[in-house]
Design a protein around this motif. Structure first.
Motif, PDB file in Angstrom:
ATOM      1  N   VAL A  33     -44.209  -9.680 -24.855  1.00 12.13           N
ATOM      2  CA  VAL A  33     -43.837  -9.027 -23.593  1.00 12.13           C
ATOM      3  C   VAL A  33     -43.648 -10.079 -22.499  1.00 12.13           C
ATOM      4  CG1 VAL A  33     -44.629  -7.493 -21.753  1.00 12.13           C
ATOM      5  CG2 VAL A  33     -44.976  -6.850 -24.137  1.00 12.13           C
ATOM      6  N   ALA A  34     -44.563 -11.027 -22.436  1.00 16.66           N
ATOM      7  CA  ALA A  34     -44.457 -12.087 -21.429  1.00 16.66           C
ATOM      8  C   ALA A  34     -43.192 -12.905 -21.636  1.00 16.66           C
ATOM      9  CB  ALA A  34     -45.689 -12.983 -21.490  1.00 16.66           C
ATOM     10  N   GLN A  35     -42.847 -13.163 -22.907  1.00 11.99           N
ATOM     11  CA  GLN A  35     -41.646 -13.933 -23.204  1.00 11.99           C
ATOM     12  C   GLN A  35     -40.392 -13.169 -22.801  1.00 11.99           C
ATOM     13  OE1 GLN A  35     -41.286 -15.075 -27.304  1.00 11.99           O
ATOM     14  NE2 GLN A  35     -39.391 -16.235 -26.996  1.00 11.99           N
ATOM     15  N   LEU A  36     -40.380 -11.870 -23.057  1.00 11.07           N
ATOM     16  CA  LEU A  36     -39.228 -11.044 -22.684  1.00 11.07           C
ATOM     17  C   LEU A  36     -39.007 -11.068 -21.169  1.00 11.07           C
ATOM     18  CD1 LEU A  36     -39.696  -7.881 -24.965  1.00 11.07           C
ATOM     19  CD2 LEU A  36     -37.975  -9.678 -25.206  1.00 11.07           C
ATOM     20  N   LEU A  37     -40.097 -10.931 -20.436  1.00 14.95           N
ATOM     21  CA  LEU A  37     -39.981 -10.941 -18.972  1.00 14.95           C
ATOM     22  C   LEU A  37     -39.516 -12.304 -18.466  1.00 14.95           C
ATOM     23  CD1 LEU A  37     -43.211  -8.930 -18.045  1.00 14.95           C
ATOM     24  CD2 LEU A  37     -40.848  -8.138 -17.864  1.00 14.95           C
ATOM     25  N   LEU A  38     -40.001 -13.373 -19.107  1.00 11.09           N
ATOM     26  CA  LEU A  38     -39.588 -14.711 -18.708  1.00 11.09           C
ATOM     27  C   LEU A  38     -38.105 -14.942 -19.002  1.00 11.09           C
ATOM     28  CD1 LEU A  38     -40.360 -17.491 -17.607  1.00 11.09           C
ATOM     29  CD2 LEU A  38     -40.978 -18.163 -19.956  1.00 11.09           C
ATOM     30  N   LEU A  39     -37.656 -14.507 -20.191  1.00 12.47           N
ATOM     31  CA  LEU A  39     -36.242 -14.646 -20.542  1.00 12.47           C
ATOM     32  C   LEU A  39     -35.356 -13.866 -19.570  1.00 12.47           C
ATOM     33  CD1 LEU A  39     -36.386 -14.321 -24.455  1.00 12.47           C
ATOM     34  CD2 LEU A  39     -35.684 -16.342 -23.143  1.00 12.47           C
ATOM     35  N   TYR A  40     -35.824 -12.701 -19.200  1.00 12.82           N
ATOM     36  CA  TYR A  40     -35.064 -11.850 -18.266  1.00 12.82           C
ATOM     37  C   TYR A  40     -34.910 -12.547 -16.913  1.00 12.82           C
ATOM     38  CZ  TYR A  40     -33.969  -7.827 -15.274  1.00 12.82           C
ATOM     39  OH  TYR A  40     -33.386  -6.980 -14.369  1.00 12.82           O
ATOM     40  N   GLU A  41     -35.985 -13.094 -16.412  1.00 10.27           N
ATOM     41  CA  GLU A  41     -35.938 -13.782 -15.113  1.00 10.27           C
ATOM     42  C   GLU A  41     -35.069 -15.032 -15.193  1.00 10.27           C
ATOM     43  OE1 GLU A  41     -39.939 -14.497 -13.913  1.00 10.27           O
ATOM     44  OE2 GLU A  41     -40.456 -12.368 -13.822  1.00 10.27           O
ATOM     45  N   ASN A  42     -35.193 -15.787 -16.291  1.00  9.59           N
ATOM     46  CA  ASN A  42     -34.392 -17.006 -16.448  1.00  9.59           C
ATOM     47  C   ASN A  42     -32.903 -16.702 -16.556  1.00  9.59           C
ATOM     48  OD1 ASN A  42     -36.653 -18.607 -16.352  1.00  9.59           O
ATOM     49  ND2 ASN A  42     -36.895 -18.732 -18.589  1.00  9.59           N
ATOM     50  N   ALA A  43     -32.592 -15.526 -17.109  1.00 13.77           N
ATOM     51  CA  ALA A  43     -31.186 -15.134 -17.234  1.00 13.77           C
ATOM     52  C   ALA A  43     -30.609 -14.648 -15.903  1.00 13.77           C
ATOM     53  CB  ALA A  43     -31.037 -14.051 -18.297  1.00 13.77           C
ATOM     54  N   GLY A  44     -31.442 -14.546 -14.894  1.00 16.79           N
ATOM     55  CA  GLY A  44     -30.963 -14.123 -13.571  1.00 16.79           C
ATOM     56  C   GLY A  44     -31.192 -12.653 -13.262  1.00 16.79           C
ATOM     57  N   GLY A  45     -31.983 -11.994 -14.097  1.00 19.37           N
ATOM     58  CA  GLY A  45     -32.261 -10.578 -13.854  1.00 19.37           C
ATOM     59  C   GLY A  45     -33.154 -10.368 -12.642  1.00 19.37           C
ATOM     60  N   THR A  46     -32.830  -9.397 -11.833  1.00 24.46           N
ATOM     61  CA  THR A  46     -33.621  -9.108 -10.617  1.00 24.46           C
ATOM     62  C   THR A  46     -34.105  -7.664 -10.558  1.00 24.46           C
ATOM     63  OG1 THR A  46     -31.590  -8.574  -9.391  1.00 24.46           O
ATOM     64  CG2 THR A  46     -32.372 -10.860  -9.293  1.00 24.46           C
ATOM     65  N   GLU A  47     -33.623  -6.847 -11.462  1.00 21.51           N
ATOM     66  CA  GLU A  47     -33.947  -5.416 -11.393  1.00 21.51           C
ATOM     67  C   GLU A  47     -35.440  -5.157 -11.576  1.00 21.51           C
ATOM     68  OE1 GLU A  47     -32.792  -1.452 -10.776  1.00 21.51           O
ATOM     69  OE2 GLU A  47     -31.623  -3.299 -10.616  1.00 21.51           O
ATOM     70  N   SER A  48     -36.125  -6.005 -12.345  1.00 24.60           N
ATOM     71  CA  SER A  48     -37.542  -5.763 -12.646  1.00 24.60           C
ATOM     72  C   SER A  48     -38.415  -5.772 -11.396  1.00 24.60           C
ATOM     73  CB  SER A  48     -38.058  -6.805 -13.642  1.00 24.60           C
ATOM     74  OG  SER A  48     -37.980  -8.110 -13.098  1.00 24.60           O
ATOM     75  N   GLU A  49     -38.005  -6.508 -10.364  1.00 28.16           N
ATOM     76  CA  GLU A  49     -38.833  -6.606  -9.157  1.00 28.16           C
ATOM     77  C   GLU A  49     -38.951  -5.283  -8.421  1.00 28.16           C
ATOM     78  OE1 GLU A  49     -35.907  -8.265  -5.701  1.00 28.16           O
ATOM     79  OE2 GLU A  49     -36.278  -9.629  -7.375  1.00 28.16           O
ATOM     80  N   TYR A  50     -38.069  -4.355  -8.735  1.00 29.82           N
ATOM     81  CA  TYR A  50     -38.158  -3.029  -8.115  1.00 29.82           C
ATOM     82  C   TYR A  50     -39.129  -2.107  -8.850  1.00 29.82           C
ATOM     83  CZ  TYR A  50     -33.925  -4.511  -5.668  1.00 29.82           C
ATOM     84  OH  TYR A  50     -33.016  -5.196  -4.905  1.00 29.82           O
ATOM     85  N   TRP A  51     -39.622  -2.555 -10.022  1.00 28.57           N
ATOM     86  CA  TRP A  51     -40.458  -1.680 -10.851  1.00 28.57           C
ATOM     87  C   TRP A  51     -41.824  -2.281 -11.178  1.00 28.57           C
ATOM     88  CZ3 TRP A  51     -38.192   2.783 -10.632  1.00 28.57           C
ATOM     89  CH2 TRP A  51     -36.804   2.829 -10.510  1.00 28.57           C
ATOM     90  N   MET A  52     -42.026  -3.555 -10.901  1.00 22.94           N
ATOM     91  CA  MET A  52     -43.297  -4.222 -11.153  1.00 22.94           C
ATOM     92  C   MET A  52     -43.473  -5.314 -10.103  1.00 22.94           C
ATOM     93  SD  MET A  52     -44.405  -6.430 -14.526  1.00 22.94           S
ATOM     94  CE  MET A  52     -44.355  -5.066 -15.682  1.00 22.94           C
ATOM     95  N   ASP A  53     -44.678  -5.436  -9.558  1.00 20.72           N
ATOM     96  CA  ASP A  53     -44.867  -6.422  -8.492  1.00 20.72           C
ATOM     97  C   ASP A  53     -45.015  -7.839  -9.059  1.00 20.72           C
ATOM     98  OD1 ASP A  53     -47.377  -6.152  -9.595  1.00 20.72           O
ATOM     99  OD2 ASP A  53     -48.416  -6.436  -7.691  1.00 20.72           O
ATOM    100  N   TYR A  54     -44.994  -8.842  -8.175  1.00 20.64           N
ATOM    101  CA  TYR A  54     -45.029 -10.246  -8.594  1.00 20.64           C
ATOM    102  C   TYR A  54     -46.362 -10.631  -9.238  1.00 20.64           C
ATOM    103  CZ  TYR A  54     -40.705 -10.918  -5.965  1.00 20.64           C
ATOM    104  OH  TYR A  54     -39.416 -10.830  -5.519  1.00 20.64           O
ATOM    105  N   ASP A  55     -47.434  -9.912  -8.892  1.00 17.55           N
ATOM    106  CA  ASP A  55     -48.752 -10.223  -9.456  1.00 17.55           C
ATOM    107  C   ASP A  55     -48.996  -9.488 -10.767  1.00 17.55           C
ATOM    108  OD1 ASP A  55     -49.407 -11.852  -7.278  1.00 17.55           O
ATOM    109  OD2 ASP A  55     -50.073 -10.119  -6.098  1.00 17.55           O
TER     110      ASP A  55
END
Length: 805
Positions: free
Chosen positions: A541-563
């Motif tokens: 799960v952590a790897q998926l989120l990291l890959l998403y952020e590295n690919a330039g994805g921003t949608e996740s920030e609307y559904w989960m906080d930075y912490d």
């Protein structure tokens, strides 16, 4: 209480005013000028969040949510064409998406089929690309490839594109709106209203007509509502103004009888709204409308009582100034007391927990206080202008004398039929009282405004489409520790919770971080349908989120906080039902607390705000009504020094409240922000005529020592004024019955019903209670005087039977 002494004081005040007319008018001219400048400082409020007081739990939750996930307001545009995947449609969708992003002052991110986070697996992991290339192709094969991509991810397709390929969404997320102190420096329109205005201007452009854009979202709906109400209020006020003038002309048969209340109304509104502007008090379209209506109504009522007595004395004496001073002496105390009790009743709105309801109490009270001052100081000056007239040779043959005789006969009729009147009143009130238990609140646009209004019709048409939703709410889950949100077990619980919500009757669809995580897992596993799930391994799960952020994805920030401590679940509704949605929100919170026992769970968004407002209004209306009755009763007891007067003042005025509430229940008129203000308002106005009746009956009783004679004299002097004031006020309110907006139409119907029932209570119940409760003690007349007033036959019966008449 020495009523004659008080009346003499008002008569001396009138003499002073007439001696210093220029000084009085000069002071008012300065006051009007100062107030007029204040009206320019008024800022109409539009945001639902401003409905709550600063420390309200719902507002605190909403502010916490915004600090984490950003602005919960958004703009959504539904576009429609027979084929949205044609080159022409895609080009227009892209142009519209870009213009919304570039031209909306607070646009943060735009999502559409031409600007979409579409994840694709690569040898290095994953990348995010667009399904529509920079240069939109024209050949059928390439367009079909775009269409295939749009539908290849079911979770994405069901939110963005209709099954038949004729509709799609353009979603605009907004940046947080600045504080009032910031935007007011550069603009005279709030951020939400500005966003709505800009959206309307963009989608109405001719070049976009082929994709029929239809907008939704609170900023756009709020702006459309504001525009509609501005035009509607102007139309209705003009209509009410004309109707009231016509009715006043008929009942007063005098141009001066029209000018006085109109002058009082205009001056009072300028003063009242000027104070609001200078002090920066809360005001919106609904609260402003109620303040204007009530100011106009009370101004008419107070002036009619003053003018009616003036007209009668002027016909008798022909002396204008003497008639003014006597009219002030006889009615001034009643007008002042009526105004103060109405203000006291309106101030009970401060007991409500919603800012607009508190504003109704404060703003309207300021306007009514201005009405009192203007009526008692300016109206005497207006009535004193002109020449003296010729006294009537035979008052009984004049119109005033004829009407007085008829009302005196009516008073005798009421006292003869008192038993039948009391019984019928109790039965009818009991029937209406049952209807009180069937009142239901409503704050949604369909029930409060109605589909006859163009923008509401467009919105409801949008809601009834495959993609459309009416409202949405968010569930925020705050977990005990950081990084808890990305644990597989918690994500699976959230996914399970979303599936539970999907089973609710009102739910149309949901969105959360699990959609993104499942899509990425599916993408990295060759788009195998069975891999559309939450991985069991935390590192994965952590790897998926990291890959998403590295690919330039921003949608996740609307559904989960930075912490990684907070999760958000958004639930969109098919339609609105106040009781059902309240049950479903309570149910989803209960399920969330079971699944996340150590977490803090809360719902935020428009629907929770509506629900909390319903609870506040339901409680607030009851408290306000009870406080109004209590306050009015206490004031009357203190003023007249007699508890029986309090009962006489309360009982006839409870009846209109019961009848209005009963009508709401029996005829399914919803309880909304406007109708909630009605019952205390009706109580405040209705008690005016009761006070005038009691006040004049008190004077007449002190003079004649006989209840029946006091009642007859009161009907003669005040009967016409009571009927006239109610007729004019009802005619003014009746203009709102012709509105296309449901809540305004219902308000007009209920207001007229309340005024008419108050009139009937004053004419039929008040005199009966006044006499049989012996409010000011027993009759002072002697037995022989009472016998002499009886018909000859009854005198003989009395003397033979030795009975007390």
């Amino acid at each position: 209480m020495k009523i004659e002494k008080i009346n003499n004081g008002f008569q001396r005040l009138a003499v002073w005013i007439l001696r210093h007319r220029l000084v009085v008018l000069g002071v008012f001219a300065v006051l009007i000028g100062f107030s007029f400048v204040g009206t320019k400082r008024i800022v109409m409020r539009t945001s639902f969040e401003e409905y709550f007081v600063s420390n309200d739990p719902m507002l605190l939750k909403t502010n916490e949510f915004k600090s984490i996930f950003g602005n919960d307001y958004y703009v959504a545009v539904l576009v429609k064409n027979k084929d949205i995947f044609s080159q022409h449609s895609l080009q227009l969708i892209r142009e519209l998406s870009n213009e919304l992003k570039d031209s909306l002052s607070y646009a943060d991110k735009v999502t559409s089929i031409t600007d979409l986070e579409f994840t694709v697996g690569t040898e290095d992991g994953m990348t995010i690309e667009q399904i529509v290339p920079e240069e939109i192709p024209s050949d059928v094969h390439s367009l079909n490839k775009i269409k295939e991509k749009a539908y290849c991810k079911p979770y994405l397709a069901r939110k963005m594109v209709s099954k038949d390929g004729t509709m799609t969404w353009i979603m605009v997320k907004l940046r947080p709106f600045p504080e009032d102190s910031v935007w007011k420096k550069t603009s005279d329109i709030g951020p939400d209203m500005l966003t709505g205005k800009e959206t309307g201007q963009i989608i109405s452009k001719e070049k976009y007509k082929d994709i029929s854009p239809n907008a939704a979202g609170m900023p756009y709906l709020s702006y459309e509502k504001f525009i509609f109400l501005t035009k509607e209020m102007s139309r209705l006020f003009l209509f009410a103004f004309i109707v009231s003038i016509v009715v006043m002309l008929i009942v007063t048969r005098s141009l001066r009888g029209i000018i006085s209340p109109l002058v009082t109304s205009v001056l009072a509104l300028i003063i009242g709204f000027g104070i609001i502007g200078w002090t920066g008090l809360y005001i919106d379209m609904s609260t402003a409308m109620i303040a204007v209506i009530l100011t106009f109504a009370c101004s008419i009522a107070y002036n009619i009582h003053l003018y009616n007595f003036f007209k009668t004395r002027f016909v008798e004496t022909g002396k204008r100034k003497i008639s003014v001073t006597e009219a002030m002496g006889e009615t001034g105390w009643g007008v002042l007391l009526s105004g103060l009790t109405t203000i006291a009743a309106l101030m009970t709105f401060l007991s409500m927990e919603i800012v607009p309801m508190k504003a109704i109490g404060i703003n309207t009270s300021l306007c009514l206080l201005s009405v009192l001052v203007t009526c008692l100081f300016v109206t005497p000056v207006v009535l004193s202008l002109g020449k003296d007239g010729t006294p009537s040779a035979n008052m009984s043959k004049s119109f005033e004398g004829y009407i007085g005789n008829r009302f005196e006969q009516f008073g005798n009729f009421v006292m003869r039929k008192h038993r039948a009147i009391i019984i019928s009143s109790v039965l009818f009130s009991a029937f209406c009282g049952i209807g009180l238990f069937y009142i239901e609140p409503a704050f949604d646009i369909e029930k409060t405004m109605g589909t006859k209004i163009p923008y509401v019709k467009r919105f409801m048409d949008l809601c009834n489409t495959e993609l459309g939703t009416m409202y949405a709410y968010d569930l925020m889950i705050t977990l005990p520790h950081e990084n808890d949100a990305k644990k597989p077990e918690n994500l699976k619980k959230l996914d399970y919770l979303a599936n539970i919500a999907d089973g609710y009757r009102l739910t149309k669809r949901h969105s959360s971080i699990t959609d993104i995580v499942k899509d990425m897992n599916c993408t990295l596993n060759g788009n195998a349908p069975e891999e559309y799930k939450i991985p069991d391994n935390a590192d994965m799960v952590a790897q998926l989120l990291l890959l998403y952020e590295n690919a330039g994805g921003t949608e996740s920030e609307y559904w989960m906080d930075y912490d990684y401590q907070r999760l958000r679940l958004q639930i969109e509704m098919k339609y609105y039902n106040s009781n059902q949605v309240e049950q479903e929100m309570e149910a989803i919170q209960a399920e969330a607390r079971k699944l996340f026992p150590g977490a803090h769970v809360s719902v935020v968004g428009n629907l929770p705000q509506f629900t909390v407002m319903q609870q506040y209004v339901e409680r607030g209306q009851m408290w306000s009504m009870l406080l109004s009755v209590l306050v009015i009763g206490v004031i009357l007891v203190l003023i007249f020094g007699n508890w029986k007067v309090g009962i006489v003042g309360m009982i006839p005025n409870i009846a209109p409240a019961i009848i209005v509430g009963g009508m709401m229940g029996w005829f399914d008129y919803p309880l909304d922000m406007m109708t909630a203000s009605l019952i205390p308002m009706i109580l405040g106005i209705a008690v005016d005529d009761t006070i005038h009746f009691i006040n004049h009956s008190h004077v007449a009783y002190d003079r004649y020592g006989d209840y029946q004679k006091a009642i007859n004299k009161t009907f003669r002097t005040e009967g016409l004024a009571i009927v006239m004031s109610t007729a004019i006020i009802s005619a003014t309110f009746a203009g709102f019955i012709f509105s296309d907006a449901i809540q305004i139409r219902n308000w007009g119907i209920l207001a007229v019903a309340g005024m008419v029932s108050a009139l009937l209570a004053d004419l039929f119940l008040t005199p009966i209670l006044f006499k049989y409760l012996r409010v000011f003690g027993n009759d002072k007349r002697t037995s022989s005087e009472a016998v002499n007033e009886l018909p000859k036959e009854r005198q003989r019966n009395f003397l033979s039977n030795n009975k007390t008449p």
